[in-house]
Motif scaffolding. Structure first.
Motif, short mmCIF file in Angstrom:
data_model
loop_
_atom_site.label_atom_id
_atom_site.label_comp_id
_atom_site.label_asym_id
_atom_site.label_seq_id
_atom_site.Cartn_x
_atom_site.Cartn_y
_atom_site.Cartn_z
N SER A 4 0.71 -1.39 -0.43
CA SER A 4 0.12 0.08 0.19
C SER A 4 0.72 1.37 0.01
O SER A 4 0.62 2.07 -0.31
CB SER A 4 -1.61 -0.12 1.01
N VAL A 5 1.61 1.82 0.59
CA VAL A 5 2.54 2.20 0.46
C VAL A 5 3.24 2.91 -1.03
O VAL A 5 3.49 3.82 -0.92
CB VAL A 5 4.04 2.34 1.98
N ASP A 6 4.07 0.95 -1.31
CA ASP A 6 4.73 1.42 -2.54
C ASP A 6 3.21 2.31 -3.58
O ASP A 6 3.46 2.88 -4.59
CB ASP A 6 5.01 -0.30 -3.43
N LYS A 7 1.85 1.42 -3.87
CA LYS A 7 0.50 2.14 -4.70
C LYS A 7 0.44 3.40 -3.58
O LYS A 7 0.35 4.75 -5.20
CB LYS A 7 -0.04 1.44 -4.01
N LEU A 8 0.99 4.26 -2.89
CA LEU A 8 1.05 5.48 -2.73
C LEU A 8 2.44 6.61 -3.44
O LEU A 8 2.05 7.46 -3.86
CB LEU A 8 1.05 5.73 -0.93
N ILE A 9 3.28 5.46 -2.96
CA ILE A 9 3.87 6.61 -3.98
C ILE A 9 4.61 6.65 -5.13
O ILE A 9 4.71 7.20 -6.11
CB ILE A 9 5.52 5.10 -3.72
N GLU A 10 3.83 5.29 -5.94
CA GLU A 10 3.22 5.59 -7.16
C GLU A 10 2.43 6.53 -7.84
O GLU A 10 2.86 7.20 -8.61
CB GLU A 10 2.66 3.89 -7.63
N GLU A 11 0.94 6.29 -7.00
CA GLU A 11 0.29 7.56 -7.66
C GLU A 11 0.23 8.98 -7.14
O GLU A 11 0.48 9.83 -8.42
CB GLU A 11 -1.22 7.04 -5.98
N GLN A 12 1.62 9.54 -6.34
CA GLN A 12 2.19 11.13 -5.68
C GLN A 12 3.43 10.88 -7.34
O GLN A 12 2.59 12.14 -7.20
CB GLN A 12 3.06 10.62 -5.46
N ALA A 13 3.61 9.54 -7.41
CA ALA A 13 4.70 10.82 -8.25
C ALA A 13 4.06 10.44 -10.41
O ALA A 13 3.96 11.52 -11.28
CB ALA A 13 5.83 8.75 -8.56
N SER A 14 2.77 9.87 -10.29
CA SER A 14 2.20 9.19 -11.51
C SER A 14 1.48 10.77 -11.39
O SER A 14 0.89 11.53 -12.59
CB SER A 14 1.39 8.81 -11.67
N ASN A 15 1.10 11.96 -10.23
CA ASN A 15 0.22 13.23 -9.80
C ASN A 15 0.77 15.02 -10.08
O ASN A 15 0.83 15.87 -10.64
CB ASN A 15 -0.38 13.54 -8.95
N GLU A 16 2.80 13.76 -9.94
CA GLU A 16 3.28 15.30 -10.16
C GLU A 16 3.90 15.78 -11.19
O GLU A 16 3.54 14.51 -12.59
CB GLU A 16 4.38 14.90 -9.44
#
Length: 86
Positions: free
Chosen positions: A74-86
């Protein structure tokens, strides 16, 4: 059952900052407070350094069997989501 991870860090001026990341109901909630502040700051979108610190902490706890693989994912997913939003 909630999963909570707490750590402290110092900025370049030596001021301490405490960060708390709590997972409850599959949702992560981040809050932080610097030394001398009376109120916590809550984040809808946590800063990237906090996410990376949480990833390291959860990974270490997982290796010691104190965190689940679901927490790591779930932390990896949060990191991926944030990277795609930037």
């Amino acid at each position: 059952m909630p999963s909570q991870h707490i750590w402290t860090e110092k900025d370049r001026h030596g001021k301490k900052r405490e960060v708390r990341a709590t997972k409850f109901g599959g949702v992560w909630r981040f809050q932080s407070k610097s030394a001398g502040e009376s109120a916590w700051t809550y984040y809808d979108s946590p800063p990237s350094p906090d996410l990376l610190s949480l990833r390291e902490i959860v990974e270490r706890k997982y290796r010691r069997r104190r965190a689940s693989i679901e927490d790591v994912a779930s932390v990896d997913k949060l990191i991926e989501e944030q990277a795609s939003n930037e």
